[in-house]
Design a protein around this motif. Structure first.
Motif, short mmCIF file in Angstrom:
data_model
loop_
_atom_site.label_atom_id
_atom_site.label_comp_id
_atom_site.label_asym_id
_atom_site.label_seq_id
_atom_site.Cartn_x
_atom_site.Cartn_y
_atom_site.Cartn_z
N CYS A 1 -1.93 -8.68 -2.27
CA CYS A 1 -0.77 -7.79 -2.35
C CYS A 1 -1.14 -6.52 -3.14
CB CYS A 1 0.40 -8.51 -3.04
SG CYS A 1 1.92 -7.53 -3.09
N VAL A 2 -1.89 -5.63 -2.52
CA VAL A 2 -2.34 -4.39 -3.16
C VAL A 2 -1.90 -3.21 -2.30
CG1 VAL A 2 -4.35 -3.07 -3.91
CG2 VAL A 2 -4.35 -5.56 -4.14
N ARG A 3 -1.42 -2.17 -2.96
CA ARG A 3 -1.01 -0.98 -2.23
C ARG A 3 -2.20 -0.36 -1.50
NH1 ARG A 3 2.23 3.38 -5.61
NH2 ARG A 3 2.00 4.42 -3.62
N LYS A 4 -1.99 0.08 -0.30
CA LYS A 4 -3.05 0.74 0.44
C LYS A 4 -3.33 2.11 -0.19
CE LYS A 4 -2.15 -1.44 4.90
NZ LYS A 4 -1.81 -1.21 6.33
N HIS A 5 -4.58 2.47 -0.21
CA HIS A 5 -4.96 3.76 -0.78
C HIS A 5 -4.38 4.90 0.06
CE1 HIS A 5 -7.56 1.86 -3.64
NE2 HIS A 5 -8.34 1.34 -2.72
#
Length: 320
Positions: free
Chosen positions: A69-73
């Motif tokens: 669950c990581v924001r896309k760059h």
């Protein structure tokens, strides 16, 4: 209302114990100080199979999902934003300037994202050391106790209009040294428009500096009156009386060891140091090459000018 927090391993151990004792969801919620819906959701999401709940298994699933669950760059390769940022760095702009120009181009990105992309090496061929002019720099003071200049006019004698920056033609000046015996550059910056003027000098000898100053103003990109010049107390400016006659202006001197009194010139010289770091052999730098760098700096947008470059600012001022 108590803010929401994720389940910890110790809470999951308690939950596993209560479930093994046959307690219901609502009762467990009261015992753990959690809502029944949170308990129910935790059981459904993290059961090892549909019947058994294991605290360690549940924590492993939680960690796995958190890593995914990581924001896309925002800045991704092969996108228009990525290409535009690379083009801006080729012009030696700062992340803050680039972020503002990106907004004008319709891109949504903040300067923190650009700094992060540099830190994580996600911009091809760029790093913090090569793209950020102040990274890793250390200041080593060299304070001399004597003053070789005996000024006629000091900074306290300057007209009030100079302090208000309400006219063009009031300059701050200094020299940018190379290596020992490798020449230097003289630089002057207009306080209002931030226009940089400069030239190469083969030595710090007073007559050489005098000629370099005259040449610098002859090569000025946008002609303007030279109302005043504010200098530091370097011995290279000892011939200031003749420089005043050459330029038809008045020279004022700042206090000893007070670079903040010429803060604009110091900051602009820092920009120049990006291209010519300490130890540069200015004897091997041609005047033509040096003027190209000055033009590049004068074409750089400035936040204090509403993100206009000095050349754009002066062209708009001339048109109004």
């Amino acid at each position: 209302m108590k803010s929401y927090t994720h389940f910890t391993l110790s809470e999951r151990n308690c939950l596993q114990q209560f479930l093994s004792e046959g307690k219901g969801v609502r009762e467990i919620g009261r015992l753990m100080g959690r809502s029944a819906s949170s308990i129910s959701r935790e059981i459904k999401r993290n059961c090892k199979d549909k019947k058994r709940y294991n605290a360690w298994w549940a924590t492993s699933l939680y960690i796995y999902r958190r890593k995914k669950c990581v924001r896309k760059h925002v800045i991704r390769p092969d996108t228009k934003l990525y290409i535009y940022i690379l083009e801006c760095f080729k012009r030696f702009w700062s992340p803050e300037i680039i972020a503002h120009k990106c907004k004008q181009q319709g891109f949504i990105v903040c300067c923190a994202s650009i700094y992060r992309a540099l830190k994580e090496n996600r911009l091809q061929g760029l790093s913090r050391k090569t793209a950020l002019r102040r990274h890793g720099k250390k200041y080593i003071g060299n304070r001399k106790k004597c003053n070789t200049i005996h000024p006629v006019h000091t900074i306290y004698d300057r007209p009030e209009i100079v302090e208000t920056k309400s006219r063009i033609g009031d300059f701050e000046g200094d020299t940018v040294y190379g290596g020992i015996g490798k020449g230097c550059a003289v630089t002057f910056v207009d306080r209002k428009s931030k226009l940089l003027v400069g030239s190469i000098a083969i030595s710090r000898e007073r007559n050489t500096i005098r000629k370099a100053i005259s040449r610098a103003f002859e090569l000025m990109e946008v002609p303007m009156p030279i109302e005043t010049i504010t200098l530091d107390n370097g011995s290279e400016f000892a011939d200031f009386l003749n420089i005043e006659k050459d330029l038809g202006t008045t020279i004022y001197f700042a206090d000893l060891h007070s670079p903040w009194q010429r803060g604009l010139n110091e900051n602009t010289n820092d920009l120049l140091r990006f291209f010519y770091p300490k130890g540069t052999d200015f004897l091997s730098v041609s005047e033509k090459e040096f003027q190209k760098v000055i033009h590049l700096i004068n074409s750089r947008p400035r936040k204090c000018l509403g993100y206009l470059s000095p050349l754009e600012f002066l062209s708009k001022k001339c048109c109004t």
